[in-house]
Design an enzyme around this catalytic site. Sequence first.
Site, PDB file in Angstrom:
ATOM      1  N   HIS A 159      73.278  10.166  -4.935  1.00 43.63           N
ATOM      2  CA  HIS A 159      74.330   9.435  -5.668  1.00 43.63           C
ATOM      3  C   HIS A 159      75.201   8.604  -4.726  1.00 43.63           C
ATOM      4  CE1 HIS A 159      73.313  12.230  -8.951  1.00 43.63           C
ATOM      5  NE2 HIS A 159      73.360  13.152  -8.015  1.00 43.63           N
ATOM      6  N   SER A 280      78.850 -17.140   9.138  1.00 48.25           N
ATOM      7  CA  SER A 280      79.379 -17.771   7.937  1.00 48.25           C
ATOM      8  C   SER A 280      79.910 -19.139   8.318  1.00 48.25           C
ATOM      9  CB  SER A 280      80.503 -16.908   7.363  1.00 48.25           C
ATOM     10  OG  SER A 280      81.387 -17.700   6.595  1.00 48.25           O
ATOM     11  N   LYS A 286      82.059 -13.322  10.751  1.00 46.54           N
ATOM     12  CA  LYS A 286      80.961 -12.707   9.994  1.00 46.54           C
ATOM     13  C   LYS A 286      79.635 -12.679  10.749  1.00 46.54           C
ATOM     14  CE  LYS A 286      80.984 -11.462   6.276  1.00 46.54           C
ATOM     15  NZ  LYS A 286      80.942 -12.202   5.020  1.00 46.54           N
ATOM     16  N   GLU A 293      68.674  -9.168   3.156  1.00 49.83           N
ATOM     17  CA  GLU A 293      69.121  -9.613   1.824  1.00 49.83           C
ATOM     18  C   GLU A 293      68.079 -10.496   1.151  1.00 49.83           C
ATOM     19  OE1 GLU A 293      73.980  -9.601   2.319  1.00 49.83           O
ATOM     20  OE2 GLU A 293      72.876 -11.396   2.797  1.00 49.83           O
TER      21      GLU A 293
END
Length: 462
Positions: A159, A280, A286, A293
Amino acid sequence: MHRKDSGWSGRFAEPVADFVLRYTASVGFDQRLALADIIGSLAHATMLHRVGVLSSQDLADIERGMAQIRDEIERGAFNWQLALEDVHLNIEKRLTELVGDAGKRLHTGRSRNDQVATDVRLWLRGEIDLLTEGLRAVQGALVAQADTHAATIMPGFTHLQVAQPVTFGHHLLAYVEMFERDVERLRDARRRVNRLPLGAAALAGTTYPIDRAFVAQRLGFDGLCENSLDAVSDRDFAIEFCAAAALVMTHVSRLAEELVLWMSPRYGFIRLPDRFTTGSSIMPQKKNPDVPELARGKSGRVTGHLMSLLMLMKGQPLAYNKDNQEDKEPLFDTVDTLRDTLRAFAEMIPGIEVDAAAMRRAVLEGFATATDLADYLVKRGVPFRDAHEAAARAVRQAADRGCDLAELPLADLQSLAPNVSADVLDVLRIDGSVAARGHLGGTAPLQVQRQVAKWRERLAAR
Ligand code: ARG
């Protein structure tokens, strides 16, 4: 005009409209079947010669012409023509230009319907072998990291909550198991891909005395498609491959999701090499995990291709319908996406750097050895439900004090459960917790090392 090019002008009163030509042509994408098409044609021609349908001279001319065409294609010098619709007609037309009548005889006893099915199967068979290699490379990279991190402890989650301590090596080997089943699925699908449709002709077979077994043997097929209608019409072999591919991508996507989470500063478990991340355009601080991804995103696209092929097939009456030309782009893109994704992961995984201290801190925040405490009490005669309750109270005390279970004073533990003695620390410490799970399938470092050795042997054997 176009009709004349295609070689069936006789039946038509006017040329096909330019737009229709573009709409129906597949040469823009089925070019990649060229090598399979040539190899298939050579086997067909050799067989026709054996059974006395083609002369030795015709066969020699066809072989010479095909060698030149192959060379032209490999050099990028082949003049692909949209007006010739697809890869098959382009190559046949060029052959006839080069060798004359022998080129026109090649198509004897054959149709593009059995030809294209043969080409796709030949091509896909080779791609499956390469993809299996790609999966093996990913497995090898995971096994090497598992070896390095056989004893590195991280939180195991259920979970997405800290559940029990596990070793990072054990976690990585879970993916090796998934990819092993993927290899099995691809190999199994390959057996059904590797059947020869050629000889089915358009749909009903042919009146020439063909020798299909010879062609199959020559092309390395394991057997024949034994019903001509089925041979030219079903694409289940491609669908099955895409299903296996979608599962590979699903597994990759789960791993990708974990890499993304682990890289997030909230976890801080791993770092990826800079060459697999991007910055970024606006936020200078970043470092984004673009490769995982994208892999996660591309898994959706591959599953989409599987759906496309299922939908493509489901409404088609026997036998061949032009719908089947639409099988190629989803199939090709599935292969390309899978190949590139496996390559990215095989190269990225060895570069994963682990912050073992961050992993350890995360385990300690979660009272991950509460189950071990309960098990300890059970082994001393406490019924499991009571032991569970006592361990839950211990967790509450530790939470109130802001410490780990292993840091609770022994006297406090004894007030919750009288059977506790000093050796309880062995199970409350996370190293003791993982070490105690030494059975086959367990997370203990020793078991991870055993599994690593097993996988090394298996991957070396292929
Ligand atoms: N380009 C076609 C395909 O991909 C080849 C077969 C064409 N057959 C036909 N009867 N039009 O399916």
